[in-house]
Enzyme design. Structure first.
Site, mmCIF file in Angstrom:
data_model
loop_
_atom_site.group_PDB
_atom_site.id
_atom_site.type_symbol
_atom_site.label_atom_id
_atom_site.label_comp_id
_atom_site.label_asym_id
_atom_site.label_seq_id
_atom_site.Cartn_x
_atom_site.Cartn_y
_atom_site.Cartn_z
ATOM 1 N N ASP A 20 0.783 -1.250 0.000
ATOM 2 C CA ASP A 20 0.000 0.000 0.000
ATOM 3 C C ASP A 20 0.816 1.302 0.000
ATOM 4 O O ASP A 20 1.818 1.408 0.712
ATOM 5 C CB ASP A 20 -0.845 0.104 1.277
ATOM 6 C CG ASP A 20 -1.550 -1.168 1.645
ATOM 7 O OD1 ASP A 20 -1.574 -2.083 0.840
ATOM 8 O OD2 ASP A 20 -2.066 -1.228 2.773
ATOM 9 N N GLU A 190 -10.439 -2.031 4.732
ATOM 10 C CA GLU A 190 -9.146 -1.469 5.149
ATOM 11 C C GLU A 190 -8.771 -0.231 4.337
ATOM 12 O O GLU A 190 -9.439 0.133 3.387
ATOM 13 C CB GLU A 190 -8.047 -2.543 5.102
ATOM 14 C CG GLU A 190 -8.119 -3.461 3.913
ATOM 15 C CD GLU A 190 -7.190 -4.662 3.967
ATOM 16 O OE1 GLU A 190 -6.868 -5.174 5.042
ATOM 17 O OE2 GLU A 190 -6.762 -5.083 2.884
HETATM 18 C C1 FRU Z 1 -3.859 -3.629 2.852
HETATM 19 C C2 FRU Z 1 -3.166 -4.054 4.142
HETATM 20 C C3 FRU Z 1 -3.461 -3.043 5.224
HETATM 21 C C4 FRU Z 1 -2.319 -3.247 6.168
HETATM 22 C C5 FRU Z 1 -1.177 -3.521 5.212
HETATM 23 C C6 FRU Z 1 -0.137 -4.450 5.741
HETATM 24 O O1 FRU Z 1 -3.225 -4.063 1.710
HETATM 25 O O2 FRU Z 1 -3.611 -5.338 4.506
HETATM 26 O O3 FRU Z 1 -4.729 -3.195 5.819
HETATM 27 O O4 FRU Z 1 -2.068 -2.154 6.980
HETATM 28 O O5 FRU Z 1 -1.759 -4.072 4.046
HETATM 29 O O6 FRU Z 1 0.979 -4.480 4.917
#
Ligand code: FRU
Length: 444
Positions: A20, A190
């Protein structure tokens, strides 16, 4: 090092893993893009925050790693803000394990200097303790002008929690949104984001962006959005709860976030991770894994289906793309001039079977079928599904493809529909072909 699929005009880390986009902020004219990063492996390991900077949103300079795992845990996704005093703050989720091996997630505050190159954790971390949720992460902090306070959006399992604060340190839970709205799946909601956006009539609406994994529009990860009101305490959906809206209908556009820019009235600019958790650990690159999408400006537009988001690559970025002479990288504009029942097949990378089939189904409706063939070693990478769209007035549907060494971002109907897909072709530098009225192929 095999760099066959290293994009030229999309950010990818020099080495290691990336997912992300995090902490996106513009300070003193510099765009800062942080990202989920494991510098030591090309798989999702202990998360750090990588860091890159740019002055044009397209040429990125990778900076030293910004956040390292600490005794509170590894550094999951989050955001950045600038205060009225010009202080830069980052928020991230510290992720650790319970003795039983479960997830433990809390929200942490980090102070950055004005050059955004030195980072110091707040002594009171975590600033938001865990209220008893397995999925409690991805703090997105925004400034809410009319209530004069900071708002933090955070994953609360299958909803988004809203917290308020006057000082960025002490946070109060205000409300939650999500239950019964949009699309749900066994996965959490998320990487939220939220911002005010003006409709064409000038009225201000609030756009709430939420990642869903799994359970996206197509298989795996997807980024949905809601249009509604935010009164400083709670978000209210303006559409019927069952309405599902997607920022992108492709397989590879996830965890989209917009840049914080204090005092700016420009359209928000979003960047997403161009991948999908279904096969993100199996993508066909070697020194690095993970690329970001192009930046896209978000606007509200009127459509026959109601108010919707349309996205456009900023003009200055488009001109850099237009001027590039790097093989396998560029932009292609097509006008699909179709009568009802006709279609246009778009075939990429000199291959012999089409990847997109644009069809006009009725006077004011059409569709784009998106096709991807299996790649050995990648699970559930192949697909064949259709995206419906309103056909513009007249016979012509505008289509733009941004192509960068296998990463394809297709937009249609003046940015209303986006389909972002990764490909791993034999010849990522080969051109595309568009054939009108060709009969649809039958796949084995
Ligand atoms: C989304 C996610 C987020 C988390 C991150 C961990 O792709 O699962 O929710 O913070 O990746 O790398």
């Amino acid at each position: 090092m095999n760099e066959k699929f290293r994009p030229n005009l999309h950010f990818s880390p020099r080495a290691g893993w990336m997912n992300d986009p995090n902490g996106m902020i513009r300070v003193d004219g510099v765009w800062h893009l942080f990202f989920q990063h494991d510098p030591h492996s090309t798989s999702h390991g202990p998360m750090h925050w990588g860091h890159a900077t740019s002055t044009d949103l397209i040429h990125w300079a990778e900076q030293p790693v910004a956040l390292y795992p600490s005794e509170l845990g590894t550094c999951f996704s989050g955001s950045a803000v600038e205060t009225a005093d010009g202080e830069v703050k980052l928020f991230y989720t510290a992720h650790s394990r319970t003795p039983a091996g479960g997830d433990h997630q809390v929200q942490c505050l980090v102070h950055a200097d004005r050059s955004v190159s030195r980072f110091e954790a707040d002594a009171a971390n975590p600033v938001v303790p865990n209220p008893g949720l397995a999925a409690f992460r991805d703090p997105k902090v925004i400034w809410h002008e009319s209530s004069g306070r900071w708002i933090m959006l955070v994953t609360e399992g299958q909803s988004i929690g809203f917290y308020g604060s006057a000082d960025l340190r002490s946070w109060t839970h205000l409300s939650s949104f999500g239950e019964g709205h949009g699309r749900h799946s066994p996965g959490p909601w998320e990487c939220p984001d939220m911002m005010p956006l003006a409709a064409p009539d000038g009225e201000i609406h609030w756009l709430l962006i939420v990642g869903l994994n799994p359970g996206g529009y197509a298989a795996g990860s997807g980024t949905q959005y809601f249009i509604g009101r935010f009164d400083g305490t709670a978000f209210t959906n303006a559409n019927p709860p069952e309405t599902e809206l997607w920022l992108d209908y492709g397989r590879d556009y996830y965890a989209a976030q917009t840049f914080f820019e204090r005092g700016s009235t420009n359209a928000p600019i979003a960047v997403a991770w161009a991948s999908n958790w279904l096969y993100a650990r199996q993508t066909q690159t070697q020194a690095f894994r993970g690329v970001m999408s192009l930046p896209r400006e978000l606007r509200l537009v009127d459509t026959p289906d109601g108010l919707r988001v349309a996205a456009h690559v900023p003009l200055a970025v488009q001109s850099v793309i237009g001027a590039t002479d790097r093989p396998g990288t560029g932009r292609c504009d097509l006008m699909a001039d179709l009568a009802v029942g006709e279609h246009l097949a778009i075939t990429l990378f000199g291959e012999d079977r089409p990847h997109f089939i644009v069809q006009r189904s009725a006077e004011r409706r059409g569709s784009i079928r998106t096709i991807r063939h299996p790649v050995s070693g990648m699970d559930r990478f192949d697909h064949d599904y259709t995206v419906d769209l309103p056909w513009p007035d007249g016979d012509v549907l505008d289509i733009t493809l941004f192509i960068d060494r296998g990463l394809v971002e297709l937009s249609a109907a003046d940015g209303l529909v986006w389909i972002t897909n990764l490909f791993y072709p034999e010849h990522p530098e080969a051109g595309l072909r568009a054939d009108t009225r060709r009969p649809e192929p039958v796949h084995a």
